[in-house]
Design a protein around this motif. Structure first.
Motif, PDB file in Angstrom:
ATOM      1  N   VAL A 304       0.844  -1.205   0.000  1.00 52.51           N
ATOM      2  CA  VAL A 304       0.000   0.000   0.000  1.00 52.51           C
ATOM      3  C   VAL A 304       0.879   1.256   0.000  1.00 52.51           C
ATOM      4  N   THR A 305       0.598   2.176  -0.896  1.00 57.59           N
ATOM      5  CA  THR A 305       1.272   3.473  -0.931  1.00 57.59           C
ATOM      6  C   THR A 305       0.562   4.436   0.017  1.00 57.59           C
ATOM      7  N   VAL A 306       1.353   5.179   0.793  1.00 55.80           N
ATOM      8  CA  VAL A 306       0.773   6.085   1.792  1.00 55.80           C
ATOM      9  C   VAL A 306       0.908   7.537   1.319  1.00 55.80           C
ATOM     10  N   HIS A 307      -0.228   8.225   1.228  1.00 54.42           N
ATOM     11  CA  HIS A 307      -0.253   9.642   0.853  1.00 54.42           C
ATOM     12  C   HIS A 307      -0.369  10.432   2.159  1.00 54.42           C
ATOM     13  N   ALA A 308       0.768  10.974   2.608  1.00 50.16           N
ATOM     14  CA  ALA A 308       0.866  11.400   4.003  1.00 50.16           C
ATOM     15  C   ALA A 308       0.970  12.906   4.169  1.00 50.16           C
ATOM     16  N   ASP A 309       0.431  13.396   5.288  1.00 46.61           N
ATOM     17  CA  ASP A 309       0.628  14.810   5.621  1.00 46.61           C
ATOM     18  C   ASP A 309       2.041  14.988   6.195  1.00 46.61           C
ATOM     19  N   ASP A 310       2.416  16.231   6.518  1.00 47.56           N
ATOM     20  CA  ASP A 310       3.800  16.507   6.929  1.00 47.56           C
ATOM     21  C   ASP A 310       4.208  15.695   8.155  1.00 47.56           C
ATOM     22  N   ARG A 311       3.287  15.603   9.130  1.00 50.11           N
ATOM     23  CA  ARG A 311       3.654  14.942  10.379  1.00 50.11           C
ATOM     24  C   ARG A 311       3.867  13.440  10.195  1.00 50.11           C
ATOM     25  N   VAL A 312       3.038  12.827   9.362  1.00 45.20           N
ATOM     26  CA  VAL A 312       3.243  11.398   9.080  1.00 45.20           C
ATOM     27  C   VAL A 312       4.548  11.203   8.325  1.00 45.20           C
ATOM     28  N   ARG A 313       4.830  12.097   7.377  1.00 48.94           N
ATOM     29  CA  ARG A 313       6.069  11.957   6.595  1.00 48.94           C
ATOM     30  C   ARG A 313       7.303  12.116   7.489  1.00 48.94           C
ATOM     31  N   GLU A 314       7.207  13.037   8.446  1.00 45.73           N
ATOM     32  CA  GLU A 314       8.338  13.247   9.350  1.00 45.73           C
ATOM     33  C   GLU A 314       8.621  11.971  10.159  1.00 45.73           C
ATOM     34  N   LEU A 315       7.563  11.387  10.713  1.00 46.37           N
ATOM     35  CA  LEU A 315       7.728  10.157  11.488  1.00 46.37           C
ATOM     36  C   LEU A 315       8.205   9.012  10.607  1.00 46.37           C
ATOM     37  N   ALA A 316       7.701   8.969   9.374  1.00 47.69           N
ATOM     38  CA  ALA A 316       8.128   7.910   8.450  1.00 47.69           C
ATOM     39  C   ALA A 316       9.617   8.033   8.172  1.00 47.69           C
ATOM     40  N   GLY A 317      10.065   9.272   7.993  1.00 44.71           N
ATOM     41  CA  GLY A 317      11.492   9.488   7.756  1.00 44.71           C
ATOM     42  C   GLY A 317      12.319   9.076   8.965  1.00 44.71           C
ATOM     43  N   ALA A 318      11.815   9.408  10.149  1.00 46.20           N
ATOM     44  CA  ALA A 318      12.567   9.131  11.375  1.00 46.20           C
ATOM     45  C   ALA A 318      12.683   7.641  11.658  1.00 46.20           C
ATOM     46  N   CYS A 319      11.648   6.877  11.313  1.00 51.10           N
ATOM     47  CA  CYS A 319      11.661   5.458  11.681  1.00 51.10           C
ATOM     48  C   CYS A 319      12.263   4.578  10.584  1.00 51.10           C
TER      49      CYS A 319
END
Lengths: 441, 441
Positions: A304-319
């Motif tokens: 599944v591709t995730v279309h994310a807002d800024d906060r989700v993208r930030e956490l995705a980058g961090a993890c």
């Protein structure tokens, strides 16, 4: 109106004269006449007809499958997507399954005649509100031949005549199925015109149905958003809007993470192409750092591709998740993907999740995952959709799952029916009051 | 749609941006916001607001009656018929009666929260179908100021916001009433925008309401046939058709003649100007010679003109009645006279009466007078109208008479509501299903 003649000779007298020239209106008038015959029939007669239909479908499988092969060949020639060709295709097994569904409908209780309310009024009048058939039901749908038989069996069981306006790409299949159904209905002593394919493949036949107020009691469009929008905007026959599902899963501040991942994954990925699949994930900010890494990995594993807002993208980058995460635009919040895509946002509170849902949802189904009773209570109170799930997948919003037997569609409007529509939703009511010469003072 | 911004800050976020320029749509958006606040309110809060409204109406009677006097004066200047001026007029007594009706609504059970269906599904999910408010209800009506308060109190009680589009000829009265209601609603801590007069007196404001799908959940037109036809044909907001009553009284071959005369006279003449008054008499040929002389004399005494078919006229001539009997044309069969006129025909059978009714009735109320149980059963089964009376006057089809408290109108369509509409008819439902991590296999 004044062109109607006054005569009481027979049923034809309750039809207008002159007889309409349009084949669509002629079908509607024949349906109206058939509906008058169906309305008072007891359950046993209707069930016998349904069982005769099921038998006939099995016995005449070969002609049905052959007719279907012509539609399938034409669809392939036209370069139709395989997923649509698959929905169009009838095999002997699928015909048997359709027949089995008809038998299931025969086994359901008859809604007609149910006393919904009843009382003796202070003046002694006996008042009863009784379920009656709607009359003539029009269904406009796309290339799914099983809908042809489902709609016919549900309408017959609820005492309604049905006008079936299927897709031209399923014309041979629908013609064969309706021929078999009509033969069985007629053979069981019921009017064959209770089930009719609307003549004409053009848009004009849909337009005529939409103008047939007084002849058609309700139109149910099933299919793509543009078809539904056209019918809703142009019909003067009452319409029940169905189907669009921009469903949400909200993971609350207090949530069992295993349940949250399981509900999210099932809601999104168990069958992404259907209206009760989830299209947006909302996560409370207090649980986002714990939940999102697990959720994103699970979504990645499901493709599944995730279309994310800024906060989700930030956490995705961090993890460092392997999930495909792309930036969301405003359009993502309102999109019914029907594919392996999901929009995702972090919200500041349960109320913010509710506001997001109120703004963008199509009003189908929204789920909350929470261990907090007050949160579950507030979410179910404030969310204004046909169905609200608590710690359960959005995929359960379905007539079969709800125990209604078959369903004729899922209403996303508020009038008459909301959510999965079964047999009671194909009825109206009639008040009968009985006295012994009561007059009003 | 894509012009809507994404933000989760507060309730305003669930309204579109930019803010609409049209005052009608602005009112609809404010109503939508108010409706979200009303939906979860418990009964006691709503009842307190209703009682505050009733008190305020009494306390502020003078300003209401003064505002009304301006409308009445303008109506008289315009040469309006006295019967319409009478319906427009508010006296202190009438204001007290309106306030008393509001108190009655406060005393009715709250439909919101009622569990309509509930079960535990085979997989353990708990499923509940719960009554919820519709949301925003739009009422379009004529110069009857009492409707303003009735509609507001019924909508508030059922948790709905209401948009009131009254007649321009009652503008001062409606403005005064709505000001009093809004002040009381606000004073009780509820959003005043739950009750709004739709701005603008032109047809354009009605047109905007009819296009506000998604903002207005239902439109209920109350009034003349042309208003109702316009709304039914042009609205893309779901509509509930109300009101037209071409009601029939059928006197069967076996009938108690005293009851037949009493029911006929009460149905026709007790209050001829209302929708549940009878407009056509049908008499079985076997009883015509016994019944018609008595019926015609009774109608003559009540000042009713009879528009008769050939067979009724022949019998009228033979018996020498004093009744005014004129020949009926086809138009008489479909006319809602709302006056001291009745159409009359002799029919050959009960089935012929049913066919006549199916052909010409508006689907409101039909009565049979009979001592035959099989005849009563067949008539109630075959007649397809909102209400069927057996040995009782058609005049009983009324929310108050049926024990629903007040009514918001009488539906003559089959979808959502049929017959008198009380509080439950101002609701939709929502499915809530609760599990402990349930997913679909």
């Amino acid at each position: 109106m004044s062109s109607r003649s006054h005569s009481n000779d027979d049923l034809a007298a309750s039809l207008p004269s002159p007889w309409p020239k349009s084949p669509v209106l002629q079908a509607a008038y024949r349906a109206r006449s058939a509906a008058a015959d169906l309305a008072p029939l007891p359950r046993s007669v209707k069930d016998d007809a349904l069982l005769a239909i099921a038998d006939a479908l099995v016995v005449r499988t070969r002609e049905i499958v052959e007719a279907n092969a012509a539609d399938v060949a034409r669809a392939r020639e036209a370069g139709t997507a395989e997923s649509i060709v698959d929905r169009l295709t009838l095999t002997p097994e699928r015909v048997r399954a359709i027949a089995s569904d008809v038998r299931d409908v025969a086994g359901l209780p008859d809604p007609v005649g149910e006393v919904v309310r009843g009382s003796t009024l202070p003046n002694g009048l006996d008042l009863r509100q009784i379920r009656v058939p709607l009359g003539v039901v029009g269904i406009i749908y796309e290339a799914r031949p099983n809908v042809t038989v489902d709609a016919a069996s549900l309408c017959l069981k609820s005492g309604n005549a049905v006008l079936l306006r299927g897709s031209s790409s399923a014309l041979h299949s629908n013609s064969a199925l309706v021929t078999v159904v009509r033969d069985a209905v007629g053979g069981a002593g019921l009017p064959a015109d209770a089930v009719q394919l609307v003549p004409g493949e053009s848009r004009e036949s849909v337009r005529e149905l939409m103008r047939a107020r007084g002849m058609v009691d309700v139109l149910i469009p099933r299919g793509g958003a543009s078809l539904i929008k056209t019918v809703v905007e142009e019909s003067i026959v009452p319409v029940i809007e169905t189907g669009t599902g921009n469903c949400h899963v909200y993971v609350d501040a207090q949530a069992d993470l295993d349940i949250a991942v399981a509900v999210l994954l099932n809601s999104k990925a168990q069958r992404p192409s259907v209206c009760n699949a989830a299209e947006t994930l909302l996560v409370h900010r207090d649980i986002a750092a714990d939940f999102l890494p697990r959720a994103l990995d699970a979504l990645a594993a499901a493709g599944v591709t995730v279309h994310a807002d800024d906060r989700v993208r930030e956490l995705a980058g961090a993890c460092g998740t392997k999930a495909t995460v792309v930036p969301a635009t405003a359009e993502d919040w309102e999109t019914e993907y029907l594919s392996n895509d999901i929009a995702a946002a972090v919200v500041d509170s349960l109320d913010a999740a509710v506001q997001h849902i109120r703004l963008w949802s199509s009003g189908h189904t929204e789920a909350i995952v929470t261990t907090s009773q007050p949160a579950a209570r507030r979410f179910t109170q404030l969310v204004d959709s046909a169905a609200v799930a608590v710690n359960a997948s959005t995929r359960f919003t379905d007539g079969g799952q709800f125990g209604f037997g078959a369903e004729i569609g899922i209403s996303t409007q508020k009038l008459h029916a909301r959510g999965p529509m079964g047999l009671p939703e194909l009825t109206s009511t009639k008040y009968v009051f009985t006295g012994d010469g009561h007059v009003r003072g």
